[in-house]
Design a protein around this motif. Structure first.
Motif, short mmCIF file in Angstrom:
data_model
loop_
_atom_site.label_atom_id
_atom_site.label_comp_id
_atom_site.label_asym_id
_atom_site.label_seq_id
_atom_site.Cartn_x
_atom_site.Cartn_y
_atom_site.Cartn_z
N THR A 46 0.81 -1.23 0.00
CA THR A 46 0.00 0.00 0.00
C THR A 46 0.84 1.26 0.00
OG1 THR A 46 -0.13 0.02 2.42
CG2 THR A 46 -1.90 -1.14 1.23
N HIS A 102 -8.88 -1.14 -1.95
CA HIS A 102 -8.94 -0.76 -3.36
C HIS A 102 -9.98 -1.63 -4.05
CE1 HIS A 102 -5.21 1.40 -2.58
NE2 HIS A 102 -4.82 0.31 -1.93
N THR A 106 -10.70 7.15 -11.42
CA THR A 106 -10.24 6.75 -10.09
C THR A 106 -10.74 7.76 -9.07
OG1 THR A 106 -8.27 5.71 -11.03
CG2 THR A 106 -8.20 6.25 -8.68
N TYR A 107 -11.32 7.25 -8.00
CA TYR A 107 -11.90 8.08 -6.95
C TYR A 107 -11.26 7.70 -5.62
CZ TYR A 107 -15.13 9.03 -10.67
OH TYR A 107 -15.67 9.39 -11.89
N ASN A 108 -10.97 8.70 -4.80
CA ASN A 108 -10.28 8.48 -3.53
C ASN A 108 -11.11 8.94 -2.36
OD1 ASN A 108 -7.67 7.57 -4.65
ND2 ASN A 108 -7.68 9.63 -5.54
N SER A 168 -11.51 7.99 2.30
CA SER A 168 -10.88 7.39 3.47
C SER A 168 -11.94 7.03 4.50
CB SER A 168 -9.86 8.34 4.09
OG SER A 168 -10.50 9.52 4.54
N THR A 186 -9.80 3.47 -2.38
CA THR A 186 -9.79 3.86 -3.78
C THR A 186 -10.87 3.08 -4.51
OG1 THR A 186 -7.41 4.24 -3.71
CG2 THR A 186 -8.40 3.99 -5.88
N ILE A 235 -12.04 2.37 -8.39
CA ILE A 235 -11.76 2.52 -9.82
C ILE A 235 -13.01 2.13 -10.56
CG2 ILE A 235 -10.36 1.74 -11.76
CD1 ILE A 235 -8.13 1.18 -9.70
#
Length: 132
Positions: free
Chosen positions: A11, A35, A106-108, A110, A128, A130
């Protein structure tokens, strides 16, 4: 004594290890990052919360989406896994990644877990999504 650092090749996360004082619980989560790849169908995933050491601790968790700002693709799973964003002691927390309406990319985000009186008191799990 100096700091002890642990690098995770999978990671790309570097963590500073700290000794756990006697009588205090150590907070940990697994996996350290999540992910997920999806098309236009929601995907379920999740993580485990564990404590080692003394005491029974309470914890809470919140989700946050970095992009798109204010997005709602990441949430606690209300089906398939227990719906929980707080608890006491070891737990499994289900997450739902819903790409509905998102273009490919791609999206982030937490998940932040907070457990007062533990070491550490806060852990942030990067997530993440995708979308294909």
């Amino acid at each position: 004594f100096g700091d002890i650092l642990l690098a995770d090749d999978t990671t790309s996360v570097i963590r500073r290890l700290a000794p756990v004082p006697q009588g205090v619980a150590a907070l940990s989560v697994s996996p350290a990052g999540i992910h997920v790849t999806a098309t236009q169908t929601a995907v379920n995933s999740g993580f485990s919360i564990a404590f080692r050491g003394a005491g029974s601790l309470t914890w809470s968790a919140v989700t946050s989406v970095s992009n798109p700002n204010g997005g709602s693709w990441l949430s606690f799973n209300k089906t398939g896994y227990p719906f929980t964003s707080s608890g006491s002691g070891p737990s499994f927390v289900g997450l739902r990644f819903d790409p509905t309406g998102l273009p490919a990319g791609t999206y982030n985000g937490s998940v932040t877990i907070t457990a007062p009186n533990s070491v550490p008191e806060t852990i942030v799990i990067p997530v993440t999504l995708i979308v294909r």
